[in-house]
Design a protein around this motif. Structure first.
Motif, PDB file in Angstrom:
ATOM      1  N   UNK A   1       0.776  -1.241   0.000  1.00 57.92           N
ATOM      2  CA  UNK A   1       0.000   0.000   0.000  1.00 57.92           C
ATOM      3  C   UNK A   1       0.805   1.288   0.000  1.00 57.92           C
ATOM      4  N   UNK A   2       2.025   1.254   0.477  1.00 56.01           N
ATOM      5  CA  UNK A   2       2.679   2.522   0.779  1.00 56.01           C
ATOM      6  C   UNK A   2       4.097   2.651   0.235  1.00 56.01           C
ATOM      7  N   UNK A   3       4.395   1.953  -0.841  1.00 55.91           N
ATOM      8  CA  UNK A   3       5.732   2.069  -1.411  1.00 55.91           C
ATOM      9  C   UNK A   3       5.667   2.896  -2.690  1.00 55.91           C
ATOM     10  N   UNK A   4       6.411   3.988  -2.743  1.00 56.07           N
ATOM     11  CA  UNK A   4       6.298   4.881  -3.904  1.00 56.07           C
ATOM     12  C   UNK A   4       6.907   4.264  -5.167  1.00 56.07           C
ATOM     13  N   UNK A   5       6.447   4.757  -6.286  1.00 56.36           N
ATOM     14  CA  UNK A   5       6.902   4.242  -7.585  1.00 56.36           C
ATOM     15  C   UNK A   5       8.419   4.367  -7.729  1.00 56.36           C
TER      16      UNK A   5
ATOM     17  N   UNK B   1      10.084   1.416  -6.315  1.00 61.75           N
ATOM     18  CA  UNK B   1       9.908   0.225  -7.161  1.00 61.75           C
ATOM     19  C   UNK B   1      10.876   0.277  -8.335  1.00 61.75           C
TER      20      UNK B   1
ATOM     21  N   UNK C   1      10.419   9.090   6.229  1.00 61.63           N
ATOM     22  CA  UNK C   1      10.539   8.397   4.940  1.00 61.63           C
ATOM     23  C   UNK C   1       9.975   6.978   5.049  1.00 61.63           C
ATOM     24  N   UNK C   2       9.671   6.362   3.903  1.00 60.60           N
ATOM     25  CA  UNK C   2       9.162   4.983   3.940  1.00 60.60           C
ATOM     26  C   UNK C   2      10.071   4.035   4.726  1.00 60.60           C
TER      27      UNK C   2
ATOM     28  N   UNK D   1       3.672  15.503   1.987  1.00 64.30           N
ATOM     29  CA  UNK D   1       4.464  14.434   2.612  1.00 64.30           C
ATOM     30  C   UNK D   1       3.982  13.073   2.133  1.00 64.30           C
TER      31      UNK D   1
ATOM     32  N   UNK E   1       5.965  10.427  -0.631  1.00 63.55           N
ATOM     33  CA  UNK E   1       6.603   9.269  -0.005  1.00 63.55           C
ATOM     34  C   UNK E   1       5.789   7.990   0.037  1.00 63.55           C
ATOM     35  N   UNK E   2       4.483   8.092   0.000  1.00 62.24           N
ATOM     36  CA  UNK E   2       3.689   6.912   0.361  1.00 62.24           C
ATOM     37  C   UNK E   2       2.575   6.580  -0.619  1.00 62.24           C
ATOM     38  N   UNK E   3       2.741   6.940  -1.876  1.00 64.56           N
ATOM     39  CA  UNK E   3       1.712   6.607  -2.861  1.00 64.56           C
ATOM     40  C   UNK E   3       2.208   5.464  -3.739  1.00 64.56           C
ATOM     41  N   UNK E   4       1.482   4.357  -3.755  1.00 64.30           N
ATOM     42  CA  UNK E   4       1.970   3.193  -4.509  1.00 64.30           C
ATOM     43  C   UNK E   4       1.902   3.408  -6.020  1.00 64.30           C
ATOM     44  N   UNK E   5       2.733   2.646  -6.713  1.00 65.46           N
ATOM     45  CA  UNK E   5       2.820   2.767  -8.172  1.00 65.46           C
ATOM     46  C   UNK E   5       1.465   2.531  -8.825  1.00 65.46           C
TER      47      UNK E   5
ATOM     48  N   UNK F   1      -0.442   5.682  -8.998  1.00 68.67           N
ATOM     49  CA  UNK F   1       0.106   6.598 -10.004  1.00 68.67           C
ATOM     50  C   UNK F   1      -0.360   6.182 -11.393  1.00 68.67           C
TER      51      UNK F   1
ATOM     52  N   UNK G   1      -4.151   3.727   1.539  1.00 73.83           N
ATOM     53  CA  UNK G   1      -3.625   5.089   1.395  1.00 73.83           C
ATOM     54  C   UNK G   1      -4.707   6.163   1.493  1.00 73.83           C
TER      55      UNK G   1
END
Lengths: 547, 547
Positions: free
Chosen positions: A340-344, A347, A405-406, B336, B340-344, B347, B406
């Motif tokens: 749920x919370x890992x940014x692109x 990845x 940060x994550x 913030x 930092x915390x928006x998954x791919x 996006x 999220x």
């Protein structure tokens, strides 16, 4: 002459069989078979929908595991069937099903195939919560002394609340059931032809305490129809673990490619089968299984009552009290974050380097020092099992800033799991159960170096991480070796067959010093939110239920 | 004959100028100019590195804004220079710089260009915290009565702690400075050739309370060298806002393409310039500016002391006490999360639909009901300004489960900001300052419908969201119109020139009912962590500092 034993471990999504050299515990071959029906959470095979919180297994899937894996591992190891002298079984628990007098699961009968209660109620079938609550209330009202041995609360994951649910919701299935059996006991019956009950299952899942089940009076107080429930539905001889339930039937030997000279060991709960695999043959040593959730187990010579933990005589090792504590979410915390919370951008970076997101986040988090993030989390994302036994608690992260940060959150979640483990271990010690040595198994122990170091630092103890992914199955094979008479004592079989290699993580004294301070804060928040000084978590859930 | 005024708003990253029809407030043209040096946080233009927490502006950038935007907007609006009758300025504050007796910034002089203290100390220059603390302690020890009017604490963002820092760290720069000026006052000087101080800046940023600055005794107690600091470094006539500081100099008129018949209004703080733009001309109405942070302002007829809020006579509107509260992070909370915390997958989905991540998350979060997520957050990710005035507090999210998504956290952050606003408004009311009507401006008011509805529901009040992105600049133009004599009174100019259109968000009574319950929980956590019942946040920061 070499002798071999088979251990079969039935998990949540698949079963795993291994073939083991009884002289040294070497695993010669292994095979995994996924359940065709998986976990049935939304509907039965016939399409009938299931209510929320249900989780069922299909017993046919278990038989398929036996048939598909055992011939394969025997063949792969190139051993002769007559040299396979024992077979042991372990299962998730309480994963429990109603069967007829001859051992046929009710769901195999056409008249019950559309009846949810006729299937295996998986350990994580949580729809019996209200029945567990009723059992707890009644036990409290009557001052039942066994309650303390189960952490002061009847768990909805146990066998009896699920049986009570069946009585209330499907009385015709209840009436048709000759036995309400743990899947592990049912499998042993299928193998050796004799219905029995494992002392491990009885103790941990059927409230069998100090040589007796709860009284008829207690069950009558719950529901007059239940007065004779133990005699009527659970009336099987209780056999100690590590003993022999019987010999493999000819029919089953034929199906599995084994001989009827194969001893069948009494079944175990999967978690408890890790103890012998980890080499634990007496008090003072704890094994911690770190997977999606955590299970912490140690033996003691005397009886003690540990809040939120189970105490079962002969439940883990013959002659000892088996103490078990647990955390509802450990690996699940990381899975939650990764899903749920890992940014692109993360990845992308991990992909560029061909490493997993766990490796990538661990690398970033490992570069931070304890305390550096200023974060503190409570690991109650799926409630708290030990030591509070409270499913109405939730997770919390404190200390968030615009700079968080994550990887900071990833590390804070890992730390919270370690603090939770420390809380359980300190509770063990405070109540008289020694923990001098710590062995860790389960997925996380093999995959996450950062996490292991955090545990060592938080707990001030070297962590011995076991490399094998076959822990439970090896424990079952060890039990089979005793049952087959390869060894005279449980201790001997464990000594020879347990996992040898391990990786030791030593605590860093500077890190431990900082973690001591952070743990004190964790303990304060734990007390504040967990022991009803602050009911914020409960009130939020109340509001959530009402809207 | 039409008359026009110019308003110029100096922000953190750029300056913005508008040309306004004084008869109706219509904005005929506008232009934005980004600062060439941006915010200097890591080094000076010469390469000299800056310590942590520093944030500087280059005054040359401000002059460039004037030169690049004003000729452009006059040309774009196709008006004659002689019909531009007034110009008003507003700036972030306290953004403050040392200048020579003729108004030259010390950083313009070669001998000081490598001296960090010679530049504009931006509002968010937080390196003077220890000096602010010293000023607070000394004020407390001496029982200074002005302290209560500043929320009981001297803010490190004010002008005087920054001056104290300069005295301690760069006494030669301190000695060379003839004046320690707000950038807005310095700009007014550049335009009209006369050095003055705005009553708004004096009141909110120089501790000018009830007609006087803190006493010489107070300053002596701080540092004997400071006894005459006000006379020596801040000795300028204080002019009320909405009055005329002077007329545009010929030289500056030439540079900007205007005539010297242009009145220059006394400068304002950017936030306070929003009041007239929002049409507020008296007590009972609050304007809330929702950007990266939040500023809540209202006037009152009498003096009151409101914890964590400023009270300044004539600071917002002549004849009234101006009350100001604030939240350190609002839009920053969303930034913030987005950074930092928006998954791919999110996006991807937002990209496929060609909508921004804010829109995407708002859409998902808007579909949820209040209370449905079971989450509660404390919005202190950058400390708490009002009502606790405590930069040592941090954010918290409580109620997390493995099901938390999220959009749940996005919504919980929005709700926490609204709860924080309610806490401030209730504190205003409790201390005698009415808030009967609520106007909202700033980026969030125009872009985030979900957020506006949450504010309406949490606050039980209709929210009037102003559409203009030129709020502060329009306020400066309104002040210019008064200074130029277009109107006899401030009230008249506001009545004619304020933003007319707005969008009203009415509270939903069912949502408000649920939010009342959630706000009660918020208030409890607020008290627990904010008022020293639990020092967990502070202790975490202590540990963080030590490791």
């Amino acid at each position: 002459m070499k002798q071999y034993c088979i251990g079969v471990d039935f998990g949540t999504l698949s079963g795993r069989a291994i073939l083991v050299d009884t002289s040294n515990g070497a695993i010669l071959s292994s095979a995994v078979w996924e359940y065709a029906h998986g976990v049935m959470e939304h509907s039965l095979p016939c399409g009938k929908p299931l209510p929320a919180e249900w989780a069922l297994h299909h017993p046919a899937d278990y038989l398929e595991v036996l048939e598909h894996t055992i011939p394969r591992i025997v063949k792969a190891a190139k051993v002769r069937a007559e040299d396979v002298v024992g077979i042991g079984i372990d299962c998730t628990a309480s994963s429990v099903l109603p069967v007829t007098k001859d051992g046929t699961p009710l769901c195999f009968l056409p008249e019950y195939e559309a009846e949810p209660h006729a299937y295996i109620h998986l350990w994580k079938h949580h729809a019996a919560q209200q029945y567990a609550d009723r059992m707890t209330e009644t036990a409290l009202a009557r001052g039942e002394k066994w309650l303390a041995a189960y952490g002061g609360k009847v768990s909805c994951e146990g066998a009896l609340p699920k049986l009570l649910q069946m009585l209330e919701e499907a009385p015709q299935v209840y009436a048709a059931a000759a036995y309400w059996m743990e899947a592990t006991d049912w499998l042993v019956w299928q193998l050796c032809g004799k219905p029995t009950m494992s002392s491990c299952c009885a103790g941990y899942k059927y409230l069998y305490y100090d040589g007796t089940f709860p009284s008829e009076d207690y069950f009558s107080a719950l529901d007059s129809r239940l007065a004779h429930v133990i005699r009527d539905k659970c009336g099987l001889p209780i056999l100690p673990i590590y003993s022999r339930a019987g010999m493999l039937t000819q029919r089953m030997g034929h199906r599995l490619g084994l001989t009827s000279a194969t001893a069948v060991a009494v079944g175990m709960i999967d978690a408890h089968a890790c103890l012998p695999a980890a080499g634990i043959a007496g008090p003072g040593e704890m094994v911690m299984i770190l997977g999606t959730s955590a299970c912490l187990m140690a033996c003691g010579e005397h009886e003690h009552s540990i809040p939120g933990c189970y105490a079962v005589k002969d439940g883990m090792l013959p002659g000892y009290w088996g103490y078990e504590g647990g955390q509802n979410s450990v690996g699940d915390l990381f899975a939650w974050m990764l899903n749920n919370f890992v940014p692109a951008s993360f990845q992308q970076s991990a992909g560029d380097r061909h490493i997993s997101m766990h490796e990538y986040l661990s690398e970033l988090a490992e570069a931070k020092r304890p305390g550096e993030s200023g974060l503190l989390a409570l690991d109650w994302f799926n409630g708290n099992r030990s030591v509070l036994m409270d499913s109405g608690l939730t997770g919390m992260i404190l200390g968030l800033t615009l700079q968080t940060k994550p990887e900071d959150i990833y590390r804070a979640l890992a730390e919270s799991a370690a603090y939770g483990a420390r809380m359980i271990i300190e509770t063990f010690r405070k109540n008289g159960v020694n923990v001098d040595k710590l062995l860790v198994t389960g997925g996380i122990s093999r995959k996450n170096r950062m996490m292991m170091q955090i545990y060592a630092d938080v707990l001030h103890m070297p962590i011995r991480a076991l490399p094998s992914s076959h822990g439970s199955a090896l424990g079952s094979a060890i039990a089979a070796a005793v049952a087959a008479g390869c060894y005279d004592t449980v201790e001997q079989s464990i000594e020879h067959m347990a996992v040898k290699e391990d990786k030791v993580y030593d605590p860093d004294s500077e890190n431990s010093r900082i973690y001591d301070q952070l743990y004190q804060l964790y303990a304060r928040l734990y007390g504040h939110y967990g022991k009803d000084h602050c009911s914020a978590m409960k009130e939020l859930i109340d509001i959530k239920r009402r809207v």
